[in-house]
Design an enzyme around this catalytic site. Structure first.
Site, mmCIF file in Angstrom:
data_model
loop_
_atom_site.group_PDB
_atom_site.id
_atom_site.type_symbol
_atom_site.label_atom_id
_atom_site.label_comp_id
_atom_site.label_asym_id
_atom_site.label_seq_id
_atom_site.Cartn_x
_atom_site.Cartn_y
_atom_site.Cartn_z
ATOM 1 N N ASP A 1 -35.957 0.782 -33.084
ATOM 2 C CA ASP A 1 -34.805 0.174 -33.630
ATOM 3 C C ASP A 1 -33.978 -0.649 -32.659
ATOM 4 O O ASP A 1 -33.758 -0.586 -31.428
ATOM 5 C CB ASP A 1 -33.664 1.611 -33.696
ATOM 6 C CG ASP A 1 -32.344 1.405 -34.706
ATOM 7 O OD1 ASP A 1 -32.531 0.360 -35.522
ATOM 8 O OD2 ASP A 1 -31.398 1.962 -34.195
ATOM 9 N N HIS A 2 -33.738 -1.820 -33.129
ATOM 10 C CA HIS A 2 -33.117 -2.851 -32.462
ATOM 11 C C HIS A 2 -33.889 -3.316 -31.232
ATOM 12 O O HIS A 2 -33.120 -3.505 -30.377
ATOM 13 C CB HIS A 2 -31.348 -2.191 -32.346
ATOM 14 C CG HIS A 2 -30.440 -2.357 -33.345
ATOM 15 N ND1 HIS A 2 -30.175 -3.435 -33.979
ATOM 16 C CD2 HIS A 2 -30.008 -1.459 -33.959
ATOM 17 C CE1 HIS A 2 -29.149 -3.062 -35.022
ATOM 18 N NE2 HIS A 2 -29.365 -1.722 -35.012
ATOM 19 N N HIS A 27 -21.884 -0.487 -36.658
ATOM 20 C CA HIS A 27 -22.329 0.782 -36.239
ATOM 21 C C HIS A 27 -21.248 1.540 -35.613
ATOM 22 O O HIS A 27 -20.189 0.976 -35.431
ATOM 23 C CB HIS A 27 -23.189 0.344 -34.782
ATOM 24 C CG HIS A 27 -24.427 -0.229 -35.318
ATOM 25 N ND1 HIS A 27 -24.866 -1.717 -35.010
ATOM 26 C CD2 HIS A 27 -25.540 0.266 -35.877
ATOM 27 C CE1 HIS A 27 -26.067 -2.127 -35.454
ATOM 28 N NE2 HIS A 27 -26.526 -0.811 -36.121
ATOM 29 N N GLY A 28 -21.507 2.930 -35.369
ATOM 30 C CA GLY A 28 -20.273 3.757 -34.879
ATOM 31 C C GLY A 28 -19.457 4.190 -36.133
ATOM 32 O O GLY A 28 -19.805 4.397 -37.378
ATOM 33 N N HIS A 81 -28.192 -1.295 -42.288
ATOM 34 C CA HIS A 81 -27.561 -0.729 -40.941
ATOM 35 C C HIS A 81 -26.229 -0.271 -40.974
ATOM 36 O O HIS A 81 -25.508 -0.604 -41.976
ATOM 37 C CB HIS A 81 -27.915 -1.557 -39.514
ATOM 38 C CG HIS A 81 -29.150 -1.826 -39.269
ATOM 39 N ND1 HIS A 81 -29.897 -1.545 -37.952
ATOM 40 C CD2 HIS A 81 -30.404 -2.327 -39.880
ATOM 41 C CE1 HIS A 81 -31.014 -1.657 -37.742
ATOM 42 N NE2 HIS A 81 -31.601 -2.299 -38.994
ATOM 43 N N GLY A 82 -25.716 0.365 -39.960
ATOM 44 C CA GLY A 82 -24.524 0.939 -39.831
ATOM 45 C C GLY A 82 -23.979 1.673 -41.036
ATOM 46 O O GLY A 82 -23.139 1.506 -41.613
ATOM 47 N N ARG A 142 -24.926 12.227 -34.871
ATOM 48 C CA ARG A 142 -24.067 12.693 -33.381
ATOM 49 C C ARG A 142 -22.792 13.218 -33.734
ATOM 50 O O ARG A 142 -22.746 14.400 -32.955
ATOM 51 C CB ARG A 142 -23.676 11.226 -32.871
ATOM 52 C CG ARG A 142 -24.940 9.937 -32.309
ATOM 53 C CD ARG A 142 -24.208 8.875 -31.973
ATOM 54 N NE ARG A 142 -25.568 7.918 -31.461
ATOM 55 C CZ ARG A 142 -25.156 6.799 -30.714
ATOM 56 N NH1 ARG A 142 -24.019 6.512 -30.454
ATOM 57 N NH2 ARG A 142 -26.120 6.064 -30.346
HETATM 58 P P1 13P Z 1 -24.386 4.081 -37.766
HETATM 59 O O1 13P Z 1 -23.822 3.870 -36.581
HETATM 60 O O2 13P Z 1 -23.867 3.875 -39.062
HETATM 61 O O3 13P Z 1 -25.206 5.381 -37.924
HETATM 62 O O4 13P Z 1 -25.867 3.022 -37.944
HETATM 63 C C1 13P Z 1 -27.068 3.254 -37.327
HETATM 64 C C2 13P Z 1 -27.832 2.260 -37.207
HETATM 65 O O5 13P Z 1 -27.686 1.252 -37.826
HETATM 66 C C3 13P Z 1 -28.871 2.018 -36.482
HETATM 67 O O6 13P Z 1 -29.970 1.306 -36.469
HETATM 68 O O1 G3H Z 2 -28.088 0.687 -33.842
HETATM 69 C C1 G3H Z 2 -27.406 1.469 -32.815
HETATM 70 C C2 G3H Z 2 -27.852 2.856 -32.830
HETATM 71 O O2 G3H Z 2 -26.936 3.829 -33.505
HETATM 72 C C3 G3H Z 2 -28.370 3.218 -31.809
HETATM 73 O O3 G3H Z 2 -27.532 3.660 -30.480
HETATM 74 O O4 G3H Z 2 -28.327 2.061 -28.820
HETATM 75 O O5 G3H Z 2 -26.669 3.707 -28.296
HETATM 76 O O6 G3H Z 2 -29.077 4.420 -28.821
HETATM 77 P P1 G3H Z 2 -27.943 3.751 -29.203
HETATM 78 ZN ZN ZN Z 3 -28.625 -0.604 -36.703
#
Ligand code: 13P
Ligand code: G3H
Ligand code: ZN
Length: 330
Positions: A82-83, A185-186, A216-217, A265
């Site tokens: 991821d990312h 995100h968040g 995402h998000g 989380r």
């Molecule tokens: P959330 O913060 O909405 O759960 O998004 C997660 C995400 O996009 C991880 O790549």
């Molecule tokens: O995109 C972000 C995900 O919620 C992962 O979060 O980089 O804190 O593990 P993190």
């Molecule tokens: Zn993301």
């Protein structure tokens, strides 16, 4: 079984559902994700961020996810980065056996400077070139999802331009494209109601009628889950997530993967806080991690049903990376 992302994404795309992609950092989260997938007969992405890779010292999560695949050979599991923000990180993930990677070219490696369209494209092309011979699937990102990520500081939302999306995929034929339509995100995604740029999303789908899109998000940040955290000593003000009916609307228009981390989380934190308040005398790790794992599993099962992936797992013809190499060579 561990399968390349493309197999699941293409199936989801063709059948108008979305596969849930859930973040994991430890054994309990991986178990909750795979149990939810097994119980709902869903395919699933287990996704690992750069922070999670670091936290788990690379090899631990790899082996834990492989253990999940061994325990549940019937579940199509995509082990996904991821990312990822550089070719180096992608190489590390592929070296570990990941079957799918995301290259997030929205910011440079320092997380401070936005990459231009051309820079994002060049980075994505280099990842495609590297990943294809391994049979590993590639997700790119165009536009900017808001919020906080590893080292990235706070990112402003920058909604994806449909014409740029079309050009991007023409030049870098990725397996899926993450787009920005107003999510972040968040736990605080909106100051008022959830507003997504559905018109932009539908225009991107119209211009890219064969490309699975990624949201995402996409945590929903349910009030009742936040209330558990706050009731048992937490402090989470001003939370607001994405409405599930709005997510379902995007799924009808080419969104095939939906990322959820924050909800997991919150649900685990709430379960652990509740346990500690109700049982101040207990100190056995299993006694609080167990309920947290169960609560995460149940939340994820709900998402799998809402996203339409429940019941789809057995319909997917599972292949491994070796077979995917031939797939990509065609
Ligand atoms: P959330 O913060 O909405 O759960 O998004 C997660 C995400 O996009 C991880 O790549
Ligand atoms: O995109 C972000 C995900 O919620 C992962 O979060 O980089 O804190 O593990 P993190
Ligand atoms: Zn993301």
């Amino acid at each position: 079984m561990l399968v390349p992302g493309k197999i699941v994404l293409d199936h989801a795309f063709a059948n108008h559902y979305a596969v849930g992609a859930f973040n994991a950092n430890n054994m309990e989260q991986v178990q909750a994700i795979v149990d939810a997938a097994a119980e709902t007969q869903s395919p699933v992405f287990i996704q690992v961020s750069r922070g999670a890779l670091k936290y788990s010292r690379l090899i631990y999560l790899k082996h834990i996810i492989q253990a999940a695949a061994e325990e549940h050979p019937e579940v199509p599991i995509v082990m996904h980065l991821d990312h990822g923000n550089s070719l180096e990180v992608v190489k590390t993930a592929i070296g570990l056996g990941f079957t799918s990677v995301m290259i997030d070219g929205s910011l440079d490696e320092s997380g401070k400077k936005a990459l231009s369209f051309e820079e994002n494209l060049a980075l994505t092309k280099s990842v495609l070139e590297y990943a294809r011979p391994f049979g590993v699937s590639v997700e790119a990102e165009l536009g900017t999802i808001g919020g906080v990520e590893d080292g990235a500081g706070v990112k402003r939302i920058h909604v994806t331009d449909p014409a740029q999306a079309e050009e991007f995929v023409k030049q870098a034929p990725v397996d899926s494209l993450a787009i920005a339509i107003g999510t972040s995100h968040g736990a605080t995604k909106f100051s008022g109601e959830c507003v997504l740029a559905h018109d932009v999303q539908q225009e991107i789908h119209r211009r890219l009628p064969h490309t699975p899109l990624v949201m995402h998000g996409s945590s929903s940040v349910p009030e009742e889950l936040v209330a558990i955290v706050n009731t048992y000593g937490g402090k989470m003000p001003n939370t607001k997530g994405v409405d599930i009916p709005q997510l379902q609307q995007t799924i009808q228009h080419g969104v095939s993967k939906v990322n959820v981390d924050t909800d997991g989380r919150i649900v685990m934190t709430g379960a652990i806080r509740k346990f500690f308040v109700e049982h101040p005398d207990k100190f056995d790790v299993r006694e609080y991690m167990g309920p947290a794992r169960d609560a995460l599993r149940d939340m994820i099962k709900g998402r799998m049903i809402a996203f339409g992936s429940a019941g789809q797992g057995p319909k997917i013809k599972q292949i491994n990376l070796e077979q995917a190499k031939q797939f990509y060579a065609r």
